[in-house]
Design a protein around this motif. Structure first.
Motif, PDB file in Angstrom:
ATOM      1  N   LYS A  72      -0.118   2.038   0.130  1.00  0.00           N
ATOM      2  CA  LYS A  72      -0.601   3.175   0.920  1.00  0.00           C
ATOM      3  C   LYS A  72      -0.883   2.754   2.356  1.00  0.00           C
ATOM      4  O   LYS A  72      -0.561   3.486   3.303  1.00  0.00           O
ATOM      5  CB  LYS A  72      -1.862   3.776   0.282  1.00  0.00           C
ATOM      6  N   PHE A  73      -1.469   1.579   2.528  1.00  0.00           N
ATOM      7  CA  PHE A  73      -1.742   1.059   3.862  1.00  0.00           C
ATOM      8  C   PHE A  73      -0.432   0.856   4.634  1.00  0.00           C
ATOM      9  O   PHE A  73      -0.333   1.229   5.805  1.00  0.00           O
ATOM     10  CB  PHE A  73      -2.516  -0.256   3.766  1.00  0.00           C
ATOM     11  N   THR A 127      -1.417  -0.681  -5.107  1.00  0.00           N
ATOM     12  CA  THR A 127      -1.372   0.715  -4.681  1.00  0.00           C
ATOM     13  C   THR A 127      -1.996   0.877  -3.306  1.00  0.00           C
ATOM     14  O   THR A 127      -1.440   1.568  -2.445  1.00  0.00           O
ATOM     15  CB  THR A 127      -2.094   1.611  -5.703  1.00  0.00           C
ATOM     16  N   TYR A 128      -3.146   0.246  -3.088  1.00  0.00           N
ATOM     17  CA  TYR A 128      -3.805   0.329  -1.785  1.00  0.00           C
ATOM     18  C   TYR A 128      -2.958  -0.317  -0.690  1.00  0.00           C
ATOM     19  O   TYR A 128      -2.879   0.203   0.420  1.00  0.00           O
ATOM     20  CB  TYR A 128      -5.187  -0.320  -1.821  1.00  0.00           C
ATOM     21  N   THR A 184      -4.279  -1.589  -8.879  1.00  0.00           N
ATOM     22  CA  THR A 184      -4.959  -0.811  -7.847  1.00  0.00           C
ATOM     23  C   THR A 184      -4.794  -1.468  -6.480  1.00  0.00           C
ATOM     24  O   THR A 184      -4.598  -0.774  -5.475  1.00  0.00           O
ATOM     25  CB  THR A 184      -6.460  -0.693  -8.185  1.00  0.00           C
ATOM     26  N   ASN A 223       2.371   2.367   4.126  1.00  0.00           N
ATOM     27  CA  ASN A 223       2.928   3.694   4.410  1.00  0.00           C
ATOM     28  C   ASN A 223       2.276   4.289   5.658  1.00  0.00           C
ATOM     29  O   ASN A 223       2.951   4.811   6.544  1.00  0.00           O
ATOM     30  CB  ASN A 223       2.740   4.600   3.197  1.00  0.00           C
ATOM     31  N   VAL A 224       0.952   4.202   5.736  1.00  0.00           N
ATOM     32  CA  VAL A 224       0.226   4.719   6.900  1.00  0.00           C
ATOM     33  C   VAL A 224       0.635   3.959   8.159  1.00  0.00           C
ATOM     34  O   VAL A 224       0.875   4.559   9.218  1.00  0.00           O
ATOM     35  CB  VAL A 224      -1.300   4.646   6.672  1.00  0.00           C
ATOM     36  N   PHE A 251       9.301   5.079   1.121  1.00  0.00           N
ATOM     37  CA  PHE A 251       8.014   5.361   0.490  1.00  0.00           C
ATOM     38  C   PHE A 251       8.004   6.741  -0.169  1.00  0.00           C
ATOM     39  O   PHE A 251       7.380   6.932  -1.203  1.00  0.00           O
ATOM     40  CB  PHE A 251       6.866   5.263   1.496  1.00  0.00           C
TER      41      PHE A 251
END
Length: 179
Positions: free
Chosen positions: A10-11, A6-7, A3, A13-14, A90
């Motif tokens: 995602k961070f 994954t976070y 997890t 990617n943003v 990504f």
């Protein structure tokens, strides 16, 4: 994948999207400000974009001014393309079998874009030294040019990683054929 990973992905990617959009806006602002400073109001060269003051170069020679703005715009666009390649990675990466040809090609593109950023940055720094030697003040210019040597090093690392990906793709294909 955990997890936490994954976070983090995602961070990242943003953050890549934010950097890409910011660099696109910066490139657009440079071009729009250049147009205003050339055709509408010459005072626009004092605050070209984000505090960049090239009024000294514009007063000296408009062709040199145009060349400097062109170089800064190219650097910004190439930096945006580096982040666009990250975004594409990504979008296309599959963590079950990450060694795919499209990912390897995207990493090679990132390497090429980084190499070009490094080359253009170093050329622009050398070009700007001509003006500083003549006593023309160029405040905040180095902030907009960036670190060319860092991008050259980054390009080398990315090229090495792309070669590792190519070997991983080859091994993955051999593994799929033997199973």
């Amino acid at each position: 994948m955990s997890t936490k990973s994954t976070y983090i992905l995602k961070f990242l990617n943003v953050m890549s999207w934010i950097a890409f959009i910011g660099l696109c806006v910066k490139a657009g602002a440079l071009l729009a400000s250049y147009g205003v400073s050339m055709f509408i109001n010459e005072v626009g060269a004092k605050n070209l974009a984000l505090g960049l003051d090239l009024s000294g170069i514009k007063a000296y020679d408009q062709i040199d001014y145009s060349i400097m703005v062109f170089c800064l715009t190219v650097i910004t666009i190439l930096e945006a393309l580096v982040f666009y390649s990250v975004i594409q990675i990504f979008l296309k990466i599959n963590f079950v079998s990450p060694f795919h040809e499209t990912i390897g090609k995207l990493i090679q593109k990132m390497s090429g874009f980084s190499l070009l950023v490094g080359i253009f940055s170093n050329i622009t720094v050398s070009y700007s030294e001509k003006f500083t030697a003549m006593g023309i003040q160029l405040p905040n210019l180095m902030e907009h040019i960036g670190l060319g040597d860092a991008f050259l090093f980054f390009a080398g690392i990315l090229y090495f990683i792309s070669q590792l990906f190519a070997k991983g793709i080859e091994l993955q294909k051999e593994s799929e054929l033997t199973i």
